[in-house]
Design an enzyme around this catalytic site. Structure first.
Site, PDB file in Angstrom:
ATOM      1  N   MET A  73       0.841  -1.196   0.000  1.00  0.00           N
ATOM      2  CA  MET A  73       0.000   0.000   0.000  1.00  0.00           C
ATOM      3  C   MET A  73       0.879   1.249   0.000  1.00  0.00           C
ATOM      4  O   MET A  73       0.522   2.269  -0.587  1.00  0.00           O
ATOM      5  CB  MET A  73      -0.888   0.036   1.248  1.00  0.00           C
ATOM      6  CG  MET A  73      -1.719  -1.205   1.517  1.00  0.00           C
ATOM      7  SD  MET A  73      -2.896  -1.526   0.224  1.00  0.00           S
ATOM      8  CE  MET A  73      -3.939  -0.107   0.357  1.00  0.00           C
ATOM      9  N   GLY A  74       2.003   1.170   0.702  1.00  0.00           N
ATOM     10  CA  GLY A  74       2.903   2.328   0.772  1.00  0.00           C
ATOM     11  C   GLY A  74       2.476   3.368   1.785  1.00  0.00           C
ATOM     12  O   GLY A  74       2.663   4.574   1.559  1.00  0.00           O
ATOM     13  N   LEU A  75       1.882   2.909   2.886  1.00  0.00           N
ATOM     14  CA  LEU A  75       1.500   3.797   3.991  1.00  0.00           C
ATOM     15  C   LEU A  75       0.595   4.956   3.577  1.00  0.00           C
ATOM     16  O   LEU A  75       0.816   6.100   3.997  1.00  0.00           O
ATOM     17  CB  LEU A  75       2.757   4.375   4.652  1.00  0.00           C
ATOM     18  CG  LEU A  75       3.428   3.493   5.688  1.00  0.00           C
ATOM     19  CD1 LEU A  75       4.871   3.948   5.920  1.00  0.00           C
ATOM     20  CD2 LEU A  75       2.687   3.519   7.008  1.00  0.00           C
ATOM     21  N   CYS A 129       6.966  -1.685   8.654  1.00  0.00           N
ATOM     22  CA  CYS A 129       6.425  -1.796   7.299  1.00  0.00           C
ATOM     23  C   CYS A 129       7.524  -2.360   6.391  1.00  0.00           C
ATOM     24  O   CYS A 129       8.611  -1.789   6.307  1.00  0.00           O
ATOM     25  CB  CYS A 129       5.942  -0.454   6.777  1.00  0.00           C
ATOM     26  SG  CYS A 129       5.287  -0.626   5.109  1.00  0.00           S
ATOM     27  N   LYS A 164       5.173  -2.782  17.212  1.00  0.00           N
ATOM     28  CA  LYS A 164       4.864  -3.846  16.253  1.00  0.00           C
ATOM     29  C   LYS A 164       6.126  -4.192  15.478  1.00  0.00           C
ATOM     30  O   LYS A 164       6.715  -3.342  14.806  1.00  0.00           O
ATOM     31  CB  LYS A 164       3.746  -3.411  15.297  1.00  0.00           C
ATOM     32  CG  LYS A 164       3.330  -4.550  14.358  1.00  0.00           C
ATOM     33  CD  LYS A 164       2.035  -4.218  13.650  1.00  0.00           C
ATOM     34  CE  LYS A 164       1.574  -5.332  12.745  1.00  0.00           C
ATOM     35  NZ  LYS A 164       0.339  -4.995  12.042  1.00  0.00           N
ATOM     36  N   ILE A 190       3.251 -10.441  14.332  1.00  0.00           N
ATOM     37  CA  ILE A 190       4.267  -9.847  13.482  1.00  0.00           C
ATOM     38  C   ILE A 190       3.619  -8.993  12.381  1.00  0.00           C
ATOM     39  O   ILE A 190       2.444  -9.177  12.069  1.00  0.00           O
ATOM     40  CB  ILE A 190       5.133 -10.949  12.785  1.00  0.00           C
ATOM     41  CG1 ILE A 190       4.238 -11.895  11.991  1.00  0.00           C
ATOM     42  CG2 ILE A 190       6.001 -11.657  13.761  1.00  0.00           C
ATOM     43  CD1 ILE A 190       4.964 -12.946  11.166  1.00  0.00           C
ATOM     44  N   GLY A 216      -1.742 -13.386   6.135  1.00  0.00           N
ATOM     45  CA  GLY A 216      -2.665 -14.494   5.911  1.00  0.00           C
ATOM     46  C   GLY A 216      -2.103 -15.844   6.332  1.00  0.00           C
ATOM     47  O   GLY A 216      -1.046 -15.927   6.958  1.00  0.00           O
ATOM     48  N   GLY A 242      -1.097 -12.570  12.600  1.00  0.00           N
ATOM     49  CA  GLY A 242      -0.550 -13.258  11.425  1.00  0.00           C
ATOM     50  C   GLY A 242      -1.384 -14.482  11.075  1.00  0.00           C
ATOM     51  O   GLY A 242      -1.200 -15.546  11.644  1.00  0.00           O
TER      52      GLY A 242
HETATM   53  O1  RRO Z   1       0.981   0.474   4.043  1.00  0.00           O
HETATM   54  C1  RRO Z   1       1.592  -0.575   3.797  1.00  0.00           C
HETATM   55  O2  RRO Z   1       2.001  -0.865   2.665  1.00  0.00           O
HETATM   56  C2  RRO Z   1       1.892  -1.553   4.870  1.00  0.00           C
HETATM   57  C3  RRO Z   1       2.244  -1.221   6.158  1.00  0.00           C
HETATM   58 BR1  RRO Z   1       2.251   0.517   6.769  1.00  0.00          BR
HETATM   59  C4  RRO Z   1       2.616  -2.237   7.069  1.00  0.00           C
HETATM   60  O3  RRO Z   1       2.969  -2.004   8.253  1.00  0.00           O
HETATM   61  N1  RRO Z   1       2.603  -3.499   6.639  1.00  0.00           N
HETATM   62  C5  RRO Z   1       2.251  -3.840   5.382  1.00  0.00           C
HETATM   63  O4  RRO Z   1       2.249  -5.023   5.025  1.00  0.00           O
HETATM   64  N2  RRO Z   1       1.882  -2.844   4.499  1.00  0.00           N
END
Ligand code: RRO
Length: 303
Positions: A73-75, A129, A164, A190, A216, A242
């Site tokens: 997603m990229g936060l 992330c 986390k 995790i 998953g 998880g």
């Molecule tokens: O936003 C993401 O891409 C993302 C985050 Br912040 C995270 O902590 N873990 C993840 O798998 N994706």
């Protein structure tokens, strides 16, 4: 026999030990209410930073049959000031924990201090992330940085602080130890496991960002091992996350040493009703096995 599903996690009272994991449903008061109505005992928001971020280009998610969900997603998030506007005056029936991220200890601390206006019950520091280098993996892979972030946030706020952690490190116990030394109130384990997928017809990576994080069913055994090891080595409460898709998965996390569990991509397959389904199964398991409260199950799977 009377059964008690309530737990107290680092001083936070929850009606039951099931939490919504960060990221899966974004940052939105109405979604928090929906998950609370479905039976969650607490909710964690998507990670919030100082400034707005658009996130990565599409595709940002890809379902991998049988295994789980790949995401990059990229936060994406509107930034802390917008969150303050959207959440001001909102009331929730369950504890809301704000997940935060930053690129430095000061940035984490500034975001946390701003969010204090919303009376958060706790913060979850996203130190993990897997695919946003400057604010995620780089922070969470460096024990010294983890110490500094936890230490500064702890001294800036008067609510519990959870860390986390990422499985994408050589020695997660070293990272956990840094967080514990800095006074963390609990560990969430995790975050997703670094992964990618390639489209065999297009012969190109499937995610816009190429690399992503896997959540998953496929990562549950990894998470269970980490929770088990954390329980053997530290006294702070552990929150397991998880691949929880049913009550058996949840019980496994408790037996490994988790006090509470978070549900994320399981929602994709079961919908938000997963909270009620897992709670019903958990109640039945506890009755059939003579557990009167959740605490009695925590770590009961250790030799
Ligand atoms: O936003 C993401 O891409 C993302 C985050 Br912040 C995270 O902590 N873990 C993840 O798998 N994706």
């Amino acid at each position: 026999m009377s059964l008690n599903l309530e737990i107290e996690l680092a001083g936070i009272r929850m009606d039951n030990p099931l939490m919504l994991a960060s990221g899966i449903l974004g940052i939105c008061p109405s979604l928090i209410r929906r998950v609370a109505a479905a039976g969650a005992g607490a909710v964690v928001t998507k990670s919030i930073g100082l400034n707005a971020r658009e996130g990565f280009p599409n595709p940002t998610v890809h379902i991998i049959k049988y295994y789980g969900l790949l995401n990059a997603m990229g936060l994406p998030n509107p930034g802390v000031d917008e969150v303050l506007k959207e959440f001001e005056g909102q009331k929730f029936s369950v504890p809301v924990i704000y997940s935060i991220y930053g690129s430095s200890p000061e940035e984490y601390s500034n975001v946390a201090k701003k969010l204090l206006k919303l009376n958060p019950v706790a913060f979850e520091l996203n130190l993990s992330c897997p695919h946003v280098r400057e604010v995620g993996s780089m922070v969470g892979q460096d024990p010294e940085m983890v110490y500094k972030v936890v230490n500064l946030v702890k001294s800036s706020v008067n609510v519990p602080v959870f860390a986390k952690l990422s499985p994408n490190v050589t020695d997660i116990l070293e990272i956990a130890s840094a967080a514990v030394k800095a006074g963390v109130d609990g560990i969430v384990a995790i975050n997703t496991v670094k992964a990618m997928a390639i489209d065999v017809d297009l012969r190109k990576p499937l995610l816009g960002n190429i690399y992503g994080g896997l959540s998953g069913p496929a990562i549950k055994p990894i998470a269970i091992k980490i929770v088990y090891d954390l329980f053997e080595n530290f006294k702070v409460p552990i929150v397991g996350v998880g691949g929880v898709c049913d009550w058996r998965d949840a019980v496994e996390f408790f037996l490994a040493g988790a006090w509470a569990i978070q549900i994320g991509s399981g929602i994709l397959w079961r919908g938000v009703n997963i909270f009620g389904e897992v709670l019903n199964g958990l109640r039945r398991y506890m009755l059939e096995n003579g557990f009167k409260c959740v605490e009695e199950m925590v770590g009961a799977g250790h030799r």
